[in-house]
Design a protein around this motif. Structure first.
Motif, PDB file in Angstrom:
ATOM      1  N   ILE B 158       0.854  -1.185   0.000  1.00 30.00           N
ATOM      2  CA  ILE B 158       0.000   0.000   0.000  1.00 30.00           C
ATOM      3  C   ILE B 158       0.897   1.244   0.000  1.00 30.00           C
ATOM      4  CG2 ILE B 158      -1.790   1.265   1.295  1.00 30.00           C
ATOM      5  CD1 ILE B 158      -2.419  -1.326   2.810  1.00 30.00           C
ATOM      6  N   ILE B 159       0.469   2.268  -0.729  1.00 31.84           N
ATOM      7  CA  ILE B 159       1.087   3.596  -0.539  1.00 31.84           C
ATOM      8  C   ILE B 159      -0.025   4.504  -0.021  1.00 31.84           C
ATOM      9  CG2 ILE B 159       2.259   5.569  -1.594  1.00 31.84           C
ATOM     10  CD1 ILE B 159       3.262   3.635  -3.784  1.00 31.84           C
ATOM     11  N   GLY B 160       0.166   5.023   1.183  1.00 26.76           N
ATOM     12  CA  GLY B 160      -0.838   5.925   1.777  1.00 26.76           C
ATOM     13  C   GLY B 160      -0.407   7.356   1.546  1.00 26.76           C
ATOM     14  N   CYS B 161      -1.288   8.161   0.977  1.00 28.28           N
ATOM     15  CA  CYS B 161      -0.904   9.542   0.656  1.00 28.28           C
ATOM     16  C   CYS B 161      -1.573  10.528   1.603  1.00 28.28           C
ATOM     17  CB  CYS B 161      -1.313   9.888  -0.769  1.00 28.28           C
ATOM     18  SG  CYS B 161      -0.348   9.014  -1.986  1.00 28.28           S
ATOM     19  N   THR B 162      -0.812  11.504   2.042  1.00 30.59           N
ATOM     20  CA  THR B 162      -1.394  12.608   2.802  1.00 30.59           C
ATOM     21  C   THR B 162      -1.060  13.887   2.035  1.00 30.59           C
ATOM     22  OG1 THR B 162       0.593  13.092   4.060  1.00 30.59           O
ATOM     23  CG2 THR B 162      -0.881  11.425   4.967  1.00 30.59           C
ATOM     24  N   SER B 163      -1.806  14.945   2.328  1.00 28.92           N
ATOM     25  CA  SER B 163      -1.504  16.211   1.651  1.00 28.92           C
ATOM     26  C   SER B 163      -0.221  16.826   2.210  1.00 28.92           C
ATOM     27  CB  SER B 163      -2.650  17.200   1.834  1.00 28.92           C
ATOM     28  OG  SER B 163      -3.827  16.615   1.365  1.00 28.92           O
ATOM     29  N   GLY B 164       0.216  16.328   3.366  1.00 30.60           N
ATOM     30  CA  GLY B 164       1.440  16.844   3.979  1.00 30.60           C
ATOM     31  C   GLY B 164       1.188  18.177   4.656  1.00 30.60           C
ATOM     32  N   SER B 165       1.925  18.457   5.740  1.00 31.43           N
ATOM     33  CA  SER B 165       1.662  19.685   6.497  1.00 31.43           C
ATOM     34  C   SER B 165       2.013  20.936   5.696  1.00 31.43           C
ATOM     35  CB  SER B 165       2.433  19.662   7.816  1.00 31.43           C
ATOM     36  OG  SER B 165       3.788  19.416   7.552  1.00 31.43           O
ATOM     37  N   THR B 166       2.884  20.806   4.689  1.00 34.69           N
ATOM     38  CA  THR B 166       3.263  21.983   3.908  1.00 34.69           C
ATOM     39  C   THR B 166       2.442  22.072   2.617  1.00 34.69           C
ATOM     40  OG1 THR B 166       4.929  20.644   2.834  1.00 34.69           O
ATOM     41  CG2 THR B 166       5.648  21.951   4.713  1.00 34.69           C
ATOM     42  N   GLY B 167       1.526  21.140   2.419  1.00 36.72           N
ATOM     43  CA  GLY B 167       0.742  21.138   1.183  1.00 36.72           C
ATOM     44  C   GLY B 167       1.379  20.285   0.104  1.00 36.72           C
ATOM     45  N   THR B 168       2.626  19.833   0.340  1.00 36.52           N
ATOM     46  CA  THR B 168       3.267  18.926  -0.613  1.00 36.52           C
ATOM     47  C   THR B 168       2.912  17.499  -0.208  1.00 36.52           C
ATOM     48  OG1 THR B 168       5.091  20.466  -0.637  1.00 36.52           O
ATOM     49  CG2 THR B 168       5.505  18.321  -1.635  1.00 36.52           C
ATOM     50  N   PRO B 169       2.379  16.696  -1.132  1.00 41.07           N
ATOM     51  CA  PRO B 169       1.953  15.349  -0.728  1.00 41.07           C
ATOM     52  C   PRO B 169       3.108  14.515  -0.190  1.00 41.07           C
ATOM     53  CG  PRO B 169       1.219  15.858  -2.945  1.00 41.07           C
ATOM     54  CD  PRO B 169       2.165  16.943  -2.558  1.00 41.07           C
TER      55      PRO B 169
END
Lengths: 77, 491
Positions: B158-169
């Motif tokens: 699995i690759i789980g994606c988040t938007s990241g705290s800086t907006g960069t995934p």
């Protein structure tokens, strides 16, 4: 709570510009409030207005700003 | 075991046993196997998917689960994406993960997902297949011809994606071991017995939801979960399944309680165990539910690492954490007061952030995962969490943990809630601002300063205490960024 105050609270919580919030505005289609945000909004509104519960009849009560205002204020009186 | 399908189906099951329920129906092991078979056949028409990244924006939990199992069986990689993503964040995640295949519903909550993904694929210049579902889970195929897209190697599931705290995934890479760890946490923390029926109220089609679905299926535990956040529907689902163990976030539990009362139903009476996770459990929450007639416990999971700890006791009595078996911990950079960053190790390594070895090496060193949580061992030998490293305030050469001050002030009988933030100070680097929500109107700051004076070191006493009527909220949580801004503007 006046409708003006209600609009302001919705703008504060959901980060939607105040001018977009009017009685007929649909949370989903016009204000782009998704279902999870909507839940947070309702929980937050009931906490702010100190409501233990409200008299939910159907999903339509949660569709527009005006319907939600009516739902929240009916219980207050 | 190197795929989820074998992990679940290599053991004996009563194939007629219902194992998964949602608003769309009840599904047995046999139904799941049939769903997997249907998607295996579909994939056969698309060629070998080994090493291919396959994005799923599929709100139907049954199809989402069947797809993830079929992908794992055929050695592909599942990339679960939230149907709540919108244009900008969706495009940036697609750019980042560059899927070979995307399964998507046409639209969700009025947003045209397929159209956006199709436009992205047309400009991406890489070979991409999009499968669009309009209704009844029949998939329409669109093929975008382009350059070959590189394949993944190794044991990635699995690759789980988040938007990241800086907006960069940011992508996190998971294998079967991660899901096994989540499963171990569920079985031990929730004290699972035969024929248990768990009700999970959380986003169902992300990495977390998938890990719960797969691990409960593996341990023969019936999982009931909602596909949306429509509370009248959720309450109906809850009532029809009589689940005794309820797992959710504190804010969704409040919503469940509120909507239940608003519909005139006492639905929560059937609960014997409530497990809250994913958000800070506040004093206010514990006070509100002080009389709730069920045990309340919690899990501590780390997005990158899985479940690491749980609470044995009712958290209304104490919030002390117990480590799961096979997880080791120690404290890094222990202070004189015995507070340090919790770092963890398990039998299998953290696989890292997707294509970001630089980020991986920041948090994973010599086999230890640096959690960013600050904690200490209390007198009972249990772990107590005191805050987050990133929230630490550095004032005049001293380090101050906001959680420690918040905990002290929240013990004052006239204080409802406290949030402490640091803002810049020209001499000391940072200063401490405590925002206090009080429940006695004539409570004065001086009383709180004196209260702190007796209980914490002088350098930790807030430089300013400000009373606040309502905390700014974002996504159901206190918006600390807004608080810092407010504090800075008032300087």
């Amino acid at each position: 709570m006046s409708f003006e105050e209600f609009r302001q609270v919705i703008a504060d919580i959901s980060k939607v510009p105040l001018e977009k919030i009017h009685k007929d505005a649909s949370f989903r289609d016009e204000l782009d409030v998704d279902s999870l945000q909507m839940v947070n909004l309702i929980v937050e509104l009931t906490a702010r207005f100190n409501l233990g519960s409200f008299n939910l009849q159907s999903d339509k009560d949660l569709e527009t700003v005006g319907a939600l205002y009516q739902l929240m204020t009916m219980e207050e009186s | 075991m190197n795929n989820f399908y074998d992990w679940i189906f290599d053991q004996e099951h009563d194939l007629n046993k219902e194992i998964l329920s949602t608003q769309r129906g009840n599904f047995s092991y046999r139904d799941i196997q049939q769903g997997v078979e249907k998607y295996v056949q579909l994939f056969e028409t698309l060629g070998d998917i080994k090493g291919k990244r396959i994005a799923l924006i599929v709100p139907s939990v049954y199809d989402f689960t069947s797809l993830a199992l079929a992908i794992s069986k055929l050695q592909g990689i599942t990339v679960p994406l939230s149907p709540l993503l919108r244009h900008e964040d969706l495009i940036s995640v697609l750019d980042f993960v560059s899927p070979h295949i995307v399964f998507t519903v046409t639209e969700h909550n009025g947003f045209q997902l397929w159209e956006t993904i199709n436009q992205w694929a047309a400009s991406n210049l890489k070979e991409t297949i999009i499968l669009e579902n309009k209704a009844d889970m029949k998939w329409n195929q669109t093929i975008h011809i382009g350059e070959k897209n590189p394949l993944e190697e190794g044991q990635i599931q699995i690759i789980g994606c988040t938007s990241g705290s800086t907006g960069t995934p940011k992508g996190i890479v998971y294998d079967v071991d991660f899901v096994q760890r989540v499963g171990k946490g569920i079985n031990i923390g929730l004290d699972i017995v035969d024929n248990d029926k768990l009700f999970l109220l959380a986003p169902a089609t992300g990495v977390f939801g998938l890990a719960w679905i797969l691990s409960t299926m593996q341990s023969k535990t019936h999982l009931v979960l909602s596909e949306n956040f429509n509370f009248p529907e959720i309450i109906q689902l809850f009532e029809s399944h009589a689940s005794q163990k309820f797992i959710t976030t504190p804010s969704l539990f409040k919503a469940m309680d509120l909507f239940g009362k608003s519909l005139g139903k006492q639905v929560l009476n059937q609960v014997s165990l409530l497990s809250v996770f994913g958000e800070l459990v506040t004093k206010e929450f514990l006070q509100t539910y002080s009389d709730f007639p069920a045990k309340i416990m919690s899990f501590l999971g780390i997005t990158e690492f899985g479940t690491v700890m749980y609470t044995e006791n009712d958290i209304r009595n104490d919030m002390n954490w117990t480590l799961l078996p096979n997880i080791k911990y120690k404290f890094d950079s222990l202070s004189e007061e015995g507070i340090g960053e919790l770092i963890y190790q398990s039998e299998r390594p953290f696989l890292g952030y997707y294509q970001r070895p630089d980020l991986t090496s920041e948090v994973y060193k010599d086999g230890w995962f640096f959690s960013g949580d600050l904690g200490r061992t209390n007198d009972d030998g249990k772990i107590e969490l005191v805050g987050r490293k990133k929230d630490m305030i550095k004032k005049g050469g001293q380090q101050v943990i906001p959680g420690e001050i918040e905990n002290v002030l929240e013990k004052h009988p006239d204080v409802l809630r406290v949030v402490v933030v640091g803002i810049p100070h020209p001499v000391f680097g940072e200063q401490i601002i405590a925002f206090v929500q009080k429940n006695r109107s004539d409570l004065h700051r001086q009383e709180l300063y004196e209260y702190c004076n007796l209980r914490i070191a002088r350098y930790k006493i807030p430089d300013q205490i400000r009373f606040i009527e309502e905390f700014p909220m974002v996504q159901g949580k206190i918006d600390k960024v807004a608080l810092r801004k407010k504090a800075t503007e008032q300087e």
